[in-house]
Design a protein around this motif. Structure first.
Motif, PDB file in Angstrom:
ATOM      1  N   ILE A   1       0.942  -1.495   0.034  1.00  0.00           N
ATOM      2  CA  ILE A   1      -0.072  -0.010   0.033  1.00  0.00           C
ATOM      3  C   ILE A   1       0.903   1.207  -0.073  1.00  0.00           C
ATOM      4  O   ILE A   1       0.482   2.451  -0.690  1.00  0.00           O
ATOM      5  N   GLY A   2       2.092   1.038   0.418  1.00  0.00           N
ATOM      6  CA  GLY A   2       3.113   2.355   0.585  1.00  0.00           C
ATOM      7  C   GLY A   2       3.002   2.978   2.071  1.00  0.00           C
ATOM      8  O   GLY A   2       3.653   4.160   2.079  1.00  0.00           O
ATOM      9  N   LEU A   3       2.557   2.237   3.187  1.00  0.00           N
ATOM     10  CA  LEU A   3       2.503   2.703   4.287  1.00  0.00           C
ATOM     11  C   LEU A   3       3.873   2.328   5.213  1.00  0.00           C
ATOM     12  O   LEU A   3       4.148   3.028   6.107  1.00  0.00           O
ATOM     13  N   THR A   4       4.468   1.364   4.624  1.00  0.00           N
ATOM     14  CA  THR A   4       5.759   1.105   5.078  1.00  0.00           C
ATOM     15  C   THR A   4       6.684   0.929   4.089  1.00  0.00           C
ATOM     16  O   THR A   4       6.604   0.811   3.003  1.00  0.00           O
ATOM     17  N   SER A   5       8.080   0.633   4.526  1.00  0.00           N
ATOM     18  CA  SER A   5       8.812   0.608   3.419  1.00  0.00           C
ATOM     19  C   SER A   5       9.935  -0.721   3.438  1.00  0.00           C
ATOM     20  O   SER A   5      10.607  -0.756   2.521  1.00  0.00           O
ATOM     21  N   ASP A   6       9.705  -1.328   4.544  1.00  0.00           N
ATOM     22  CA  ASP A   6      10.713  -2.698   4.703  1.00  0.00           C
ATOM     23  C   ASP A   6       9.920  -3.763   5.415  1.00  0.00           C
ATOM     24  O   ASP A   6      10.428  -4.402   6.151  1.00  0.00           O
ATOM     25  N   THR A   7       8.756  -4.031   5.091  1.00  0.00           N
ATOM     26  CA  THR A   7       7.914  -5.168   5.948  1.00  0.00           C
ATOM     27  C   THR A   7       7.512  -6.172   4.991  1.00  0.00           C
ATOM     28  O   THR A   7       7.012  -7.263   5.580  1.00  0.00           O
ATOM     29  N   VAL A   8       7.812  -6.092   3.805  1.00  0.00           N
ATOM     30  CA  VAL A   8       7.298  -7.270   2.785  1.00  0.00           C
ATOM     31  C   VAL A   8       7.941  -8.838   3.283  1.00  0.00           C
ATOM     32  O   VAL A   8       7.529  -9.675   3.645  1.00  0.00           O
ATOM     33  N   TRP A   9       9.373  -8.541   3.395  1.00  0.00           N
ATOM     34  CA  TRP A   9      10.311  -9.709   3.606  1.00  0.00           C
ATOM     35  C   TRP A   9       9.900 -10.110   4.895  1.00  0.00           C
ATOM     36  O   TRP A   9       9.972 -11.475   5.097  1.00  0.00           O
ATOM     37  N   SER A  10       9.878  -9.203   5.938  1.00  0.00           N
ATOM     38  CA  SER A  10       9.898  -9.942   7.326  1.00  0.00           C
ATOM     39  C   SER A  10       8.164 -10.400   7.517  1.00  0.00           C
ATOM     40  O   SER A  10       8.151 -11.475   8.085  1.00  0.00           O
ATOM     41  N   GLY A  11       7.180 -10.015   6.802  1.00  0.00           N
ATOM     42  CA  GLY A  11       6.025 -10.339   6.839  1.00  0.00           C
ATOM     43  C   GLY A  11       6.097 -11.770   6.028  1.00  0.00           C
ATOM     44  O   GLY A  11       5.379 -12.889   6.681  1.00  0.00           O
ATOM     45  N   LEU A  12       6.791 -11.829   4.860  1.00  0.00           N
ATOM     46  CA  LEU A  12       6.742 -13.296   4.291  1.00  0.00           C
ATOM     47  C   LEU A  12       7.394 -14.246   4.955  1.00  0.00           C
ATOM     48  O   LEU A  12       6.711 -15.560   5.264  1.00  0.00           O
ATOM     49  N   ARG A  13       8.594 -13.962   5.550  1.00  0.00           N
ATOM     50  CA  ARG A  13       9.300 -15.018   6.597  1.00  0.00           C
ATOM     51  C   ARG A  13       8.472 -15.222   7.828  1.00  0.00           C
ATOM     52  O   ARG A  13       8.488 -16.623   8.091  1.00  0.00           O
TER      53      ARG A  13
ATOM     54  N   LEU B   1       7.575 -14.426  15.452  1.00  0.00           N
ATOM     55  CA  LEU B   1       7.263 -13.461  16.367  1.00  0.00           C
ATOM     56  C   LEU B   1       8.766 -12.365  16.285  1.00  0.00           C
ATOM     57  O   LEU B   1       8.651 -11.405  16.004  1.00  0.00           O
ATOM     58  N   GLY B   2       9.558 -13.235  16.388  1.00  0.00           N
ATOM     59  CA  GLY B   2      11.007 -12.575  16.377  1.00  0.00           C
ATOM     60  C   GLY B   2      11.283 -11.918  15.084  1.00  0.00           C
ATOM     61  O   GLY B   2      11.825 -10.566  14.756  1.00  0.00           O
ATOM     62  N   TYR B   3      10.636 -12.544  13.861  1.00  0.00           N
ATOM     63  CA  TYR B   3      10.802 -11.836  12.367  1.00  0.00           C
ATOM     64  C   TYR B   3      10.174 -10.653  12.484  1.00  0.00           C
ATOM     65  O   TYR B   3      10.506  -9.747  11.779  1.00  0.00           O
ATOM     66  N   LEU B   4       8.817 -10.523  12.890  1.00  0.00           N
ATOM     67  CA  LEU B   4       7.748  -9.734  12.842  1.00  0.00           C
ATOM     68  C   LEU B   4       8.635  -8.641  13.676  1.00  0.00           C
ATOM     69  O   LEU B   4       8.288  -7.172  13.243  1.00  0.00           O
ATOM     70  N   LEU B   5       9.036  -8.646  14.831  1.00  0.00           N
ATOM     71  CA  LEU B   5       9.729  -7.614  15.575  1.00  0.00           C
ATOM     72  C   LEU B   5      11.003  -7.316  15.075  1.00  0.00           C
ATOM     73  O   LEU B   5      11.570  -6.215  15.701  1.00  0.00           O
ATOM     74  N   GLY B   6      11.618  -7.888  14.213  1.00  0.00           N
ATOM     75  CA  GLY B   6      13.085  -7.442  13.971  1.00  0.00           C
ATOM     76  C   GLY B   6      14.093  -7.780  14.815  1.00  0.00           C
ATOM     77  O   GLY B   6      14.947  -6.842  14.739  1.00  0.00           O
ATOM     78  N   LEU B   7      14.016  -8.856  15.394  1.00  0.00           N
ATOM     79  CA  LEU B   7      15.291  -9.373  16.330  1.00  0.00           C
ATOM     80  C   LEU B   7      16.593  -9.749  15.679  1.00  0.00           C
ATOM     81  O   LEU B   7      16.450  -9.687  14.522  1.00  0.00           O
ATOM     82  N   PRO B   8      17.527  -9.497  16.413  1.00  0.00           N
ATOM     83  CA  PRO B   8      18.933  -9.625  15.698  1.00  0.00           C
ATOM     84  C   PRO B   8      18.746 -10.982  15.051  1.00  0.00           C
ATOM     85  O   PRO B   8      18.360 -12.109  15.631  1.00  0.00           O
ATOM     86  N   GLU B   9      19.756 -11.322  14.045  1.00  0.00           N
ATOM     87  CA  GLU B   9      19.699 -12.546  13.218  1.00  0.00           C
ATOM     88  C   GLU B   9      20.259 -13.407  14.181  1.00  0.00           C
ATOM     89  O   GLU B   9      19.726 -14.637  14.166  1.00  0.00           O
ATOM     90  N   GLY B  10      21.141 -13.211  14.949  1.00  0.00           N
ATOM     91  CA  GLY B  10      21.930 -14.347  16.048  1.00  0.00           C
ATOM     92  C   GLY B  10      20.981 -15.011  16.804  1.00  0.00           C
ATOM     93  O   GLY B  10      20.857 -16.279  16.831  1.00  0.00           O
ATOM     94  N   LEU B  11      19.935 -14.066  17.204  1.00  0.00           N
ATOM     95  CA  LEU B  11      18.993 -14.343  18.090  1.00  0.00           C
ATOM     96  C   LEU B  11      17.978 -15.437  17.699  1.00  0.00           C
ATOM     97  O   LEU B  11      17.484 -16.433  17.841  1.00  0.00           O
TER      98      LEU B  11
END
Length: 401
Positions: A164-176, A231-241
């Motif tokens: 829609i254009g309301l965010t700029s970087d949530t497609v890949w976190s949403g898919l994962r 949940l960690g992917y959606l919240l953007g937690l660090p890759e290591g965690l």
């Protein structure tokens, strides 16, 4: 009763048929696109998003949501004793699912908000009905299914917010997040039905010892890690965690499946398909964990989860439930048993295509061809099961499949 009314009479019929048909049609479009690209041509899809995002989204939120809808509309009334959804509700909610598929495909010529509304409507309507049924006999281990379904919907919402254009970087976190929510659902539901069905078959065959062992502490440990991961992917937690969570969930899942006596099922495709797909799902989580820690390909791991885990488990469950709930023997027809074997091979080919750059094109095309054949066999073999009447119950003393 007409065949059409029968199709909408039970949730598994229309949704398991829709899942199979969509698995064939959506993959055929993707295969055609990839083939034309490999030959140096150009193919335009009517989607607003790039073709690879359409493919990923529709496998995760299109195919899988139909499989989930059919399973939950069938299983929840059995769990709770609630009345099954009526014909009209099943027809309406199936219409919501179909509207979402059409809207996403035609998104290049539709307002993105309309596409989002069409695609996001299915899960809330389904969840409302499931909640009403679950509240008839509420149990925490069943209500957790609704919590996972909510995370699944939020993941899809994040995809649409960027479109829609309301965010700029949530497609890949949403898919994962969406894919890993499905992996968590397999850890919960697959971890329940696989040892349960195996135990039942063993007992009915006369076996009294060395039954599947499913220790609850280990189950809780694996499920908690698996649910936390999306949940960690959606919240953007660090890759290591995220990597550590995936490793824990996957390793615990592999230990669980070893304890379920899967070798006993080697001559029973209706059972070994459950064990194998659960194991591949767990192995995919391990591979994802390693990738997040810098070892291996993340895309390879995600396809192992999507094809071998989600694709394999949904195929196994859909076919078994369709046979069982129409009064047929729990014996996989030959074409369906072959389909069970083709899906893990597709996962292996796709894994190789991402893990080994020189094998990318042949690996991807081979995986797609195997997937297409598997689900075509499933649809053709079970066509009359979806449309036909329920068969008379078999005598109680008959040996199990």
């Amino acid at each position: 009763m007409t065949a059409l009314k029968r199709l909408f009479g039970e949730g598994f019929r229309v949704f398991f048929l829709a899942a199979g048909l969509f698995a064939v049609l959506a993959m055929a479009v993707w295969q055609l696109y990839l083939t034309i690209q490999a030959l140096g041509g150009v193919m335009q899809l009517p989607t607003a998003a790039p073709p690879q995002l359409w493919h990923a989204h529709e496998m995760i939120f299109g195919y899988a949501s139909a499989a989930l809808g059919g399973f939950l509309l069938t299983a929840v009334p059995n769990w709770t004793g609630a009345k099954s959804a009526p014909h009209l509700f099943i027809a309406v909610v199936a219409g919501f699912w179909l509207a979402g598929r059409i809207a996403v495909l035609a998104s290049g010529s539709l307002p993105p908000v309309l596409v989002a509304v069409a695609d996001l409507s299915f899960v809330p309507v389904l969840a409302a009905k499931l909640l009403a049924q679950l509240l008839k006999r509420p149990k925490p281990q069943q209500l957790i299914i609704l919590a996972i379904l909510t995370v699944y919907w939020i993941a899809n919402l994040l995809v649409h917010l960027e479109w829609i254009g309301l965010t700029s970087d949530t497609v890949w976190s949403g898919l994962r997040g969406g894919l890993l929510t499905l992996a968590a659902m397999i850890m919960v539901l697959g971890g329940r039905v696989t040892p349960g069905f195996t135990r039942n078959a063993m007992v009915q065959s006369g076996r009294e010892d060395r039954l599947p062992w499913n220790p609850m502490p280990l189950a809780g440990f694996s499920i908690a890690a698996a649910i936390t991961l999306p949940l960690g992917y959606l919240l953007g937690l660090p890759e290591g965690l995220l990597g550590l969570l995936a490793l824990v969930a996957g390793a615990a899942g592999l230990i669980r499946v070893v304890l379920w006596r899967g070798l006993w099922t080697r001559d029973k495709p209706i059972l070994w398909s459950l064990h194998l797909s659960y194991a591949i799902n767990a192995a995919g989580l391990v591979a994802l964990g390693l990738a997040n820690l810098g070892q291996g390909s993340e895309i390879a791991a995600l396809h192992l989860l999507g094809i071998g885990g989600v694709g394999g488990m949904t195929l196994a469950v859909m076919s078994r439930a369709s046979l069982g709930h129409t009064g047929r023997a729990l014996v996989a027809p030959g074409p369906v048993a072959l389909a069970y074997a083709l899906v893990p091979l597709a996962a292996l080919a796709r894994f190789a295509g991402s893990a080994i750059p020189s094998l990318y094109t042949p690996g991807v095309l081979t995986a797609g061809a195997l997937w297409l054949l598997a689900f075509l066999l499933y649809v053709v073999a079970l066509w009359q099961v979806f449309w036909g009447p329920r068969q008379p119950r078999k005598p109680a003393g008959r040996p199990p499949a």
